[in-house]
Design an enzyme around this catalytic site. Structure first.
Site, mmCIF file in Angstrom:
data_model
loop_
_atom_site.group_PDB
_atom_site.id
_atom_site.type_symbol
_atom_site.label_atom_id
_atom_site.label_comp_id
_atom_site.label_asym_id
_atom_site.label_seq_id
_atom_site.Cartn_x
_atom_site.Cartn_y
_atom_site.Cartn_z
ATOM 1 C CB SER A 549 -1.871 -13.734 -49.201
ATOM 2 O OG SER A 549 -2.672 -13.809 -48.027
ATOM 3 C CE1 TYR A 562 -4.449 -8.703 -49.818
ATOM 4 C CE2 TYR A 562 -5.058 -10.796 -48.807
ATOM 5 C CZ TYR A 562 -4.115 -9.825 -49.070
ATOM 6 O OH TYR A 562 -2.843 -9.974 -48.587
#
Length: 670
Positions: A549, A562
């Site tokens: 990501s 996250y």
């Protein structure tokens, strides 16, 4: 028109039953009249299954359409068996209109036989008689004068002339058994031809059942009996990657595993080494299975490492033997050797491994060897199996016409021959990746903890579905076993499974932290570990791609669990690239951002959370992400999937992260 419709319906019925013919084996034809658009006059035509087609799924586009008078007229220019190859080229001058599919080598048989409808098939029962040492006598015993014996002749124009003559000289006959090959039947109507084909097939099967010995393969060999199902599958999964690597020495191959009772019984019997060494007979069989299989000569209970060592030794010997076979029979104008690796590997107590350029070819090769086992059983039950000799096999395997057929195949897609394992592939980015890799030719294993979602995507792709929660090591191991049994191993792993918990530090619980890291950090580690073991065993290199990501390098707000889990994944890429490079395994990552539309994560609540953080309506979140990028473009799952594909094509790139975020300057790698 009705002639073509009747031909297609008959072909589909005959081809749908494996007792009648094997996949893509045999051909059917019909003769009739049509109006020549160039003259307005009636013209007699032949419709015949074209080269490479399959009777069971034949459609009108798979038929070759030829002028009957012109094909029959070729008899006047035929120069003999030494010039067979030029006759196939001559068929091109006999085509009606655009001609449809490419005419096959058997076209002459269908045109020259004086009957409205002709079937040429490869049933196991018929080939059993055709390959018996006294096949002519057995054919007479079985059928009397109703079916005529034709000695072996390579398919071609002369065989067509021979069968046409037999039909003329034996008006009482309904067809013939072709030595070493198959059967041909004829009729004035489509229904009559089909009935006669079935009469020969079923008559031969009854004869074998009534007159055959119960155990034609001899007594069982102690220690060679089938292992229990669970042990058998476990041993097969342990051997599949090694065997796939060996079978891919010359060209990368997909594997297929079969452990049906006929295979296991054959390998448990005393006569299997002799019969396997004789090889198959019907041209369709050995074109797909090679001249003979590779057979492990150890009992089912042999220790795994002993088996692995022996398989490597046998593979070396097989390649030497195949090269010698080629050198014995090749002439200056023979096509180049097509590879010396086995297409069929037989392991007593475990089963059969078959190999091909793609999943269908690998599966079909195994089906053809099952046909060969049935043929050997039938022949040995009433006589002695005696296939055509090696020189004749070579003439067909390395026939210029077969080379031309191979050349007509479409160019393979970039990932043909590769097996992809995609986690979290039941939805969102994972689904898009699975679709992209399948479109580029890969065999895909769709892994997801949601079994129904995995099956849905697999059905869309005609792929393999496995249920796998990446936090459960046993499920991961089991999923890779399924991949090995389905395709022989794995080449490309995409660590995509994930979830997202978006909370500020003080609101993030230990449970949030553990759940986030269990799925993405720990899960990716476990998948990479088990997949790398398979890849190393194959010895074919491979790719591991992490869907990380932008957040692995960019510190966003309210995102501690996250972001840190993604950073863990990103560093796994670097660590594994450094460690696995010596095995030819490349490890890279993709860093997406703002993938809202079609994303399972965003639909599961992450979108609402991030929209609240940024103070925008959830339905406008994709636009919001796009406007903060340099390119002002929204990122979709398909864009991430394309990046994964591109990484598989970069043969000299490892340890890299590719941003797919439309340009986020704060996330530039530096």
């Amino acid at each position: 028109m009705s002639t073509v419709r009747d031909l297609l319906e008959r072909s589909n019925r005959l081809g749908s039953d494996p007792a009648n013919t094997n996949y893509a084996g045999g051909n059917t034809s019909a003769k009739g009249s049509a109006t020549d658009p160039a003259t307005g006059e009636p013209v007699d035509l032949l419709w015949v299954k074209g080269s490479g087609g399959d009777l069971g799924t034949l459609t009108e586009s798979g038929l070759a359409v030829l002028r009957l008078d012109r094909v029959r007229g070729l008899s006047a220019v035929y120069r003999g068996v030494e010039h067979e190859d030029e006759m196939v080229e001559a068929f091109d001058h006999c085509l009606h209109g655009r001609g449809g599919a490419a005419p096959s080598i058997d076209t002459a048989m269908h045109a020259l036989v004086d009957a409205g409808h002709v079937d040429h098939l490869h049933p196991d029962s018929g080939i059993a008689l055709a390959t018996a040492v006294d096949g002519e006598k057995l054919t007479e015993r079985c059928f009397g004068d109703r079916v005529v014996w034709v000695p072996w002749r390579r398919p071609g124009f002369q065989l067509g002339l021979d069968i046409a003559k037999i039909k003329q000289e034996h008006p009482e006959a309904i067809g013939c058994v072709l030595g070493g090959h198959g059967i041909t039947a004829w009729g004035d109507t489509s229904a009559e031809a089909e009935a006669r084909s079935l009469e020969i097939i079923q008559g031969a099967a009854r004869f074998l059942a009534e007159h055959g010995r119960a155990e034609p393969f001899g007594p069982e060999i102690p220690g060679y009996q089938a292992l229990p199902p669970d042990q058998r599958r476990a041993r097969a999964a342990e051997l599949a990657p090694l065997l796939r690597g060996l079978a891919s020495t010359d060209d990368r191959r997909i594997g297929h595993f079969t452990d049906t009772e006929p295979v296991l019984d054959f390998l448990a019997r005393e006569e299997h080494p002799r019969l396997a060494a004789l090889g198959t007979s019907c041209p369709d069989h050995f074109l797909r299975t090679k001249v003979r299989p590779m057979v492990l000569d150890l009992p089912a209970t042999a220790p795994l490492e002993q088996v692995r060592t022996r398989l490597r030794e046998l593979h070396v010997a097989y390649r030497e033997d195949y090269r010698a076979y080629y050198d014995r029979h090749a002439t200056p104008d023979s096509p180049a050797i097509r590879g010396a690796d086995p297409a069929i590997v037989l392991v007593p107590g475990v089963g059969m491994f078959s190999f091909g350029a793609d999943a269908q070819t690998a599966r079909v090769a195994g089906e053809f060897y099952l046909n060969a086992i049935a043929v050997m059983r039938g022949a040995e039950s009433v006589s002695t199996y005696a296939p055509i000799d090696e020189a004749e096999k070579f003439r067909i395997e390395y026939w210029a016409l077969e080379e031309a057929k191979l050349a007509r195949r479409p160019k393979p897609a970039p990932l043909t021959g590769r097996v992809a394992f995609v986690t979290g592939a039941g939805s969102g980015i994972g689904r898009a990746i699975a679709h992209k890799l399948a479109a580029e030719g890969a065999c895909v294993v769709v892994a997801d903890r949601d079994a129904e979602a995995a099956r849905t995507v697999a059905d869309e792709l005609r792929a393999t579905a496995v249920t796998s929660d990446v936090t459960d090591e046993a499920q991961i191991a089991a999923a890779l076993v399924e991949a090995s049994l389905a395709y022989g191993g794995v080449d490309l792993v995409v660590n995509n499974a994930g979830l997202s918990i978006s909370k500020p530090l003080l609101d993030t619980t230990v449970e949030d932290w553990d759940k986030q890291h269990d799925v993405m950090a720990r899960g990716s580690f476990l998948v990479a570990k088990h997949a790398a073991r398979v890849m190393v065993d194959q010895g074919l290199g491979g790719d591991i791609v992490y869907i990380a990501s932008k957040n692995s390098v960019f510190a966003g707000p309210a995102n501690i669990a996250y972001g840190s889990a993604k950073a863990d994944q990103a560093h796994q890429v670097r660590l594994l690239a450094a460690e696995l490079g010596e095995h030819g395994i490349r490890v890279n990552g993709v860093n997406p951002d703002g993938v809202v539309r079609g994303s399972g994560i965003f639909a599961g609540g992450w979108g609402a959370q991030r929209a609240e953080v940024y103070g925008v309506p959830e339905e406008r979140l994709g636009e919001f992400y796009a406007q903060r990028t340099l390119l002002k473009r929204e990122v979709l799952p398909e864009h991430v999937a394309h990046a994964v594909f591109v990484l598989t094509t970069l043969s000299h790139t490892t340890g890299m992260h590719v941003p797919v975020d439309a340009g986020v300057a704060a996330a530039f790698l530096r």
